[in-house]
Scaffold this active site. Structure first.
Site, PDB file in Angstrom:
ATOM      1  N   GLU A 161       0.746  -1.213   0.082  1.00  0.00           N
ATOM      2  CA  GLU A 161      -0.011  -0.064   0.008  1.00  0.00           C
ATOM      3  C   GLU A 161       0.918   1.368  -0.075  1.00  0.00           C
ATOM      4  OE1 GLU A 161      -3.026  -0.064   3.047  1.00  0.00           O
ATOM      5  OE2 GLU A 161      -3.777  -1.904   2.440  1.00  0.00           O
ATOM      6  N   GLU A 341      -5.797  -8.322   0.771  1.00  0.00           N
ATOM      7  CA  GLU A 341      -6.079  -8.024   1.829  1.00  0.00           C
ATOM      8  C   GLU A 341      -7.578  -7.676   1.718  1.00  0.00           C
ATOM      9  OE1 GLU A 341      -4.471  -4.793   4.359  1.00  0.00           O
ATOM     10  OE2 GLU A 341      -2.553  -5.685   4.024  1.00  0.00           O
TER      11      GLU A 341
END
Ligand code: IFM
Length: 436
Positions: A161, A341
């Site tokens: 991320e 995720e």
């Protein structure tokens, strides 16, 4: 169609959030160890966290009980390189070798993230991502990890991320290293992280002991259409990829996967793009809702209404996101999709019967997987789903309050309890997602 027979049903974690053992076996401080004071709810830190460093065998046994096919974890850079000498800390390497051996014994495919936000303090003191030297340091680190573990690990992710750790760490200051820098300086950081990704990918392929599969786990925010008319779908696609919003999906993915500058990334030169745009093997993304992180504004979720369903992070529940995310990203980037995720924080605790009943999470997972299965029904190649997280853990600036895990952790004792959702996930895995 359904989920493929070798679909990677998994769960994920990150070193700093679960390991603890913050100064053991040669590890030195990272930025979340050293700078955390005053930045985390209730003054919490991750010195012990879930103590996964010492309890990894018990944790892998629980993963096996759930029937996981894969486990995504990250390596702590400060365990591998405790200082800037370039000398590998063998004890740090040994921990990951032991963990991976344990996973392989349990028939669980290891999936490794190199950078999940825990920058070594020595590296930060040298300028961190703001220094152009960061590219070489990251390549050195990636090389050491791949040399040590690629005989046993096939799946690799460079960064977790960047859409989150770049702005949260350097712009808003909510995450370590808790900086609020000018736009120009954040752009330099972005450029270095992108160059570090591309340069590392080249080095990883060069030194791997066998062909490995590489991607990067991005927070691929998607806009879902208000309805399924062609006009609304097109509006959603434009909003997902073309609207000039920094830190959205294409801000990272267009340079990385397509070698193209996105709106607002004019600071990347043609030479930079050649380095950044290395062939990758799959398109990995983390996704929690259709509107990005944080409490989404009403206008960004066309379905929202007063009292709309939310998680304990206050994030809207928008299960269609995995379908639209997989579809839009496959159409644009053309690679097999891996969800690295997805999950929810809930207010979980052990109840009078000694169990942790979390029906909200069961419902959340089913709904999201229905969306993902729709994508596979439409022949979009989806190769895996990693629930976040295998166990409750240190949720960065929010400390231990949000509980994302399939496994409940009682922090004072470290005791683990499988939640109802873990048993339910076991059934999903067993039927390969047929019963949702
Ligand atoms: O806990 C984090 C993880 O480290 C990165 N993705 C989002 C999760 C939940 O906030």
């Amino acid at each position: 169609m359904a989920f493929s027979k070798d679909f990677l049903w998994g769960a994920a974690s990150a070193a700093h959030q679960v390991e603890g053992a913050y100064l053991e076996d040669g590890k030195t401080l990272n930025i979340w160890d050293a700078l955390v004071k005053g930045h985390v709810d209730n003054g919490e830190d991750a010195k012990v966290a879930c103590d996964h460093y010492h309890r990894y065998k018990e944790d892998v046994a629980l993963m096996k009980k759930i029937g996981l096919k894969s486990y995504r974890f990250s390596i702590s850079w400060a365990r591998i390189f405790p200082d800037d000498s370039g000398k590998v800390n063998e004890k740090g390497v040994q921990f990951y070798q032991n963990l991976v051996d344990e996973l392989l014994k349990a028939n669980i495919v290891p999936m490794c993230t190199l950078y999940h936000w825990d920058m070594p303090m020595w590296f930060f003191e040298k300028g961190g991502w703001e220094s152009v030297e960061s590219v070489n340091y990251f390549v050195q680190y990636a090389e050491a990890c791949v040399k040590a573990l690629s005989d046993k690990i096939e799946y690799w992710l460079t960064f977790n991320e960047p859409e989150c750790f770049i702005p949260a760490g350097h712009e808003s200051g909510a995450h370590a290293p808790f900086l609020q820098l000018s736009d120009e300086r954040v752009k330099a950081i972005t450029r270095h992280v992108m160059l570090a990704h591309g340069s590392a990918v080249m080095k990883m392929r060069e030194v791997a002991k066998r062909p490995i599969k590489i991607s990067t786990a991005q927070a691929a925010c998607v806009t879902s259409p208000a309805d399924e008319t062609p006009e609304e779908i097109e509006k959603a696609r434009v909003s997902t990829f073309e609207t000039p919003r920094p830190y959205f999906c294409s801000w990272w993915a267009d340079p990385v996967y397509l070698g193209k500058r996105q709106v607002g990334t004019d600071y990347l030169s043609d030479e930079d793009l050649k380095i950044i745009n290395q062939p990758l093997d799959f398109f990995a993304f983390n996704m929690y809702n259709a509107d990005g992180y944080g409490a989404p504004k009403y206008e960004s979720n066309p379905r929202a209404y007063a009292g709309y369903p939310r998680t304990a992070m206050d994030w809207h529940i928008t299960p269609e996101c995995l379908y639209w995310g997989a579809r839009f990203c496959y159409e644009r980037y053309g690679l097999p999709i891996m969800i690295t995720e997805n999950g929810m924080a809930n207010i979980d605790f052990k109840m009078l019967d000694g169990k942790v009943h979390d029906p909200q999470r069961i419902d959340y997972v089913h709904r999201h997987l229905l969306g993902l299965r729709r994508a596979t029904d439409e022949n979009i190649p989806v190769i895996g789903y990693q629930y976040w997280s295998i166990m409750d853990n240190f949720e960065w600036a929010k400390g231990y309050t949000p509980r994302f895990g399939l496994i409940h952790v009682h922090y004072p004792t470290g005791e683990r309890t499988l939640k109802d959702s873990a048993y339910d996930y076991a059934k999903i895995i067993k039927t390969n997602g047929k019963k949702l």
